[in-house]
Motif scaffolding. Structure first.
Motif, mmCIF file in Angstrom:
data_model
loop_
_atom_site.group_PDB
_atom_site.id
_atom_site.type_symbol
_atom_site.label_atom_id
_atom_site.label_comp_id
_atom_site.label_asym_id
_atom_site.label_seq_id
_atom_site.Cartn_x
_atom_site.Cartn_y
_atom_site.Cartn_z
ATOM 1 N N LEU A 158 -38.324 8.441 -21.708
ATOM 2 C CA LEU A 158 -37.955 9.339 -20.613
ATOM 3 C C LEU A 158 -39.191 9.668 -19.779
ATOM 4 N N LYS A 159 -39.044 9.538 -18.486
ATOM 5 C CA LYS A 159 -40.173 9.736 -17.571
ATOM 6 C C LYS A 159 -39.803 10.744 -16.486
ATOM 7 N N GLY A 160 -40.794 11.164 -15.774
ATOM 8 C CA GLY A 160 -40.571 12.058 -14.639
ATOM 9 C C GLY A 160 -40.009 13.407 -15.036
ATOM 10 N N ILE A 161 -40.528 13.943 -16.092
ATOM 11 C CA ILE A 161 -40.006 15.225 -16.565
ATOM 12 C C ILE A 161 -41.062 16.312 -16.385
ATOM 13 N N ALA A 162 -40.584 17.530 -16.277
ATOM 14 C CA ALA A 162 -41.478 18.671 -16.080
ATOM 15 C C ALA A 162 -42.268 18.955 -17.354
ATOM 16 N N ARG A 163 -43.311 19.745 -17.196
ATOM 17 C CA ARG A 163 -44.217 20.064 -18.314
ATOM 18 C C ARG A 163 -43.456 20.695 -19.494
ATOM 19 N N ARG A 164 -42.596 21.647 -19.204
ATOM 20 C CA ARG A 164 -41.842 22.334 -20.250
ATOM 21 C C ARG A 164 -40.937 21.351 -21.006
ATOM 22 N N GLU A 165 -40.280 20.464 -20.266
ATOM 23 C CA GLU A 165 -39.431 19.449 -20.883
ATOM 24 C C GLU A 165 -40.268 18.496 -21.729
ATOM 25 N N ARG A 166 -41.436 18.167 -21.236
ATOM 26 C CA ARG A 166 -42.310 17.228 -21.951
ATOM 27 C C ARG A 166 -42.693 17.774 -23.322
ATOM 28 N N GLY A 167 -42.992 19.080 -23.395
ATOM 29 C CA GLY A 167 -43.335 19.700 -24.676
ATOM 30 C C GLY A 167 -42.170 19.637 -25.659
ATOM 31 N N ALA A 168 -40.974 19.969 -25.185
ATOM 32 C CA ALA A 168 -39.787 19.914 -26.046
ATOM 33 C C ALA A 168 -39.494 18.478 -26.472
ATOM 34 N N LEU A 169 -39.707 17.553 -25.546
ATOM 35 C CA LEU A 169 -39.469 16.140 -25.835
ATOM 36 C C LEU A 169 -40.465 15.606 -26.865
ATOM 37 N N THR A 170 -41.732 15.988 -26.727
ATOM 38 C CA THR A 170 -42.754 15.577 -27.701
ATOM 39 C C THR A 170 -42.420 16.106 -29.082
ATOM 40 N N ASP A 171 -42.013 17.374 -29.149
ATOM 41 C CA ASP A 171 -41.613 17.960 -30.430
ATOM 42 C C ASP A 171 -40.417 17.215 -31.021
ATOM 43 N N CYS A 172 -39.478 16.879 -30.178
ATOM 44 C CA CYS A 172 -38.266 16.207 -30.626
ATOM 45 C C CYS A 172 -38.591 14.811 -31.196
ATOM 46 N N VAL A 173 -39.439 14.075 -30.512
ATOM 47 C CA VAL A 173 -39.835 12.740 -31.000
ATOM 48 C C VAL A 173 -40.527 12.870 -32.353
ATOM 49 N N GLU A 174 -41.351 13.893 -32.504
ATOM 50 C CA GLU A 174 -42.023 14.129 -33.785
ATOM 51 C C GLU A 174 -40.997 14.451 -34.880
ATOM 52 N N GLN A 175 -40.004 15.252 -34.551
ATOM 53 C CA GLN A 175 -38.965 15.590 -35.519
ATOM 54 C C GLN A 175 -38.132 14.363 -35.900
ATOM 55 N N MET A 176 -37.923 13.470 -34.951
ATOM 56 C CA MET A 176 -37.197 12.228 -35.268
ATOM 57 C C MET A 176 -38.020 11.368 -36.227
ATOM 58 N N GLY A 177 -39.335 11.358 -36.050
ATOM 59 C CA GLY A 177 -40.205 10.652 -36.986
ATOM 60 C C GLY A 177 -40.103 11.235 -38.388
ATOM 61 N N ASP A 178 -40.056 12.575 -38.467
ATOM 62 C CA ASP A 178 -39.873 13.237 -39.765
ATOM 63 C C ASP A 178 -38.519 12.873 -40.370
ATOM 64 N N SER A 179 -37.491 12.784 -39.529
ATOM 65 C CA SER A 179 -36.161 12.409 -40.012
ATOM 66 C C SER A 179 -36.165 11.004 -40.605
ATOM 67 N N VAL A 180 -36.850 10.079 -39.938
ATOM 68 C CA VAL A 180 -36.937 8.709 -40.466
ATOM 69 C C VAL A 180 -37.604 8.728 -41.840
ATOM 70 N N ASP A 181 -38.685 9.504 -41.974
ATOM 71 C CA ASP A 181 -39.371 9.610 -43.272
ATOM 72 C C ASP A 181 -38.423 10.147 -44.348
ATOM 73 N N GLU A 182 -37.698 11.203 -44.032
ATOM 74 C CA GLU A 182 -36.800 11.815 -45.006
ATOM 75 C C GLU A 182 -35.633 10.899 -45.354
ATOM 76 N N LEU A 183 -35.096 10.205 -44.367
ATOM 77 C CA LEU A 183 -34.005 9.270 -44.634
ATOM 78 C C LEU A 183 -34.499 8.061 -45.425
ATOM 79 N N SER A 184 -35.738 7.659 -45.186
ATOM 80 C CA SER A 184 -36.313 6.553 -45.966
ATOM 81 C C SER A 184 -36.487 6.953 -47.431
ATOM 82 N N LYS A 185 -36.888 8.191 -47.666
ATOM 83 C CA LYS A 185 -36.983 8.694 -49.044
ATOM 84 C C LYS A 185 -35.596 8.712 -49.692
#
Length: 192
Positions: free
Chosen positions: A88-115
């Motif tokens: 996702l591109k062209g997003i405001a600063r506030r959206e970017r922070g939420a998006l970065t957090d969300c991508v990190e949480q998806m990475g955590d989900s992959v780790d937990e589902l892999s376990k």
């Protein structure tokens, strides 16, 4: 007195057996499809469950195999959502922070589902069974929490980004919820 078959009789017998075998194979496939259907009917999202797992055929011939397939589907959906969110591109600063957090949480989900996947693969009857099941259920629940937390990060954000994130993560959460349900079925079947 034993009788022996000549080579041409042996070939005819083999061909006859081969001709009779496909219905047996079809019955096995039908049984697997019945397991998927009967397991998915009470899932949180039965249509999604049936649609995502009906193609797993032979690998999902037991409740455990079906749960493994559901976790694999969930991992695939989480990774796909994470990849989408990263583009996702062209997003405001506030959206970017939420998006970065969300991508990190998806990475955590992959780790937990892999376990979870590892725990289900090594699932053994006996004293460790309850412990392994508890771990698998906990990790899938944590993955679901990550997905919900991702959505929470966009509550105060409007626009297209929010709807894109909501659509993507809601799909992931539904598949993951079904995986948790199918994991619980393994435990329920053991108690009967």
């Amino acid at each position: 007195m034993a009788t022996t078959l000549n080579p041409s009789s042996s070939i005819l017998l083999l061909l006859l057996l081969l001709l009779l075998s496909p219905p047996l194979l079809q019955t096995s496939h039908a049984d697997n499809h019945d397991l998927v259907r009967s397991s998915c009917v009470h899932a949180s999202y039965p249509d999604i469950c049936l649609r995502t797992l009906s193609s797993y055929g032979g690998s999902a011939s037991t409740p455990r195999g079906l749960a493994l397939a559901a976790v694999r589907v969930s991992i695939g959906r989480v990774q796909k959502a994470s990849d989408f969110l990263s583009t996702l591109k062209g997003i405001a600063r506030r959206e970017r922070g939420a998006l970065t957090d969300c991508v990190e949480q998806m990475g955590d989900s992959v780790d937990e589902l892999s376990k979870t996947l590892s725990a289900l693969k090594s699932l053994r009857r006996g004293g460790d069974f309850r412990w392994q099941m508890s771990n698998a259920e906990t990790w899938v629940s944590a993955a679901l929490s990550n997905e919900e937390t991702c959505l929470d990060g966009f509550k105060e954000i409007g626009g297209d980004v929010r709807s894109d994130v909501r659509r993507s993560i809601t799909n992931v959460a539904r598949v993951t919820s079904n995986a948790l349900y199918l994991i619980n079925l393994i435990d329920d079947n053991r108690r009967r």
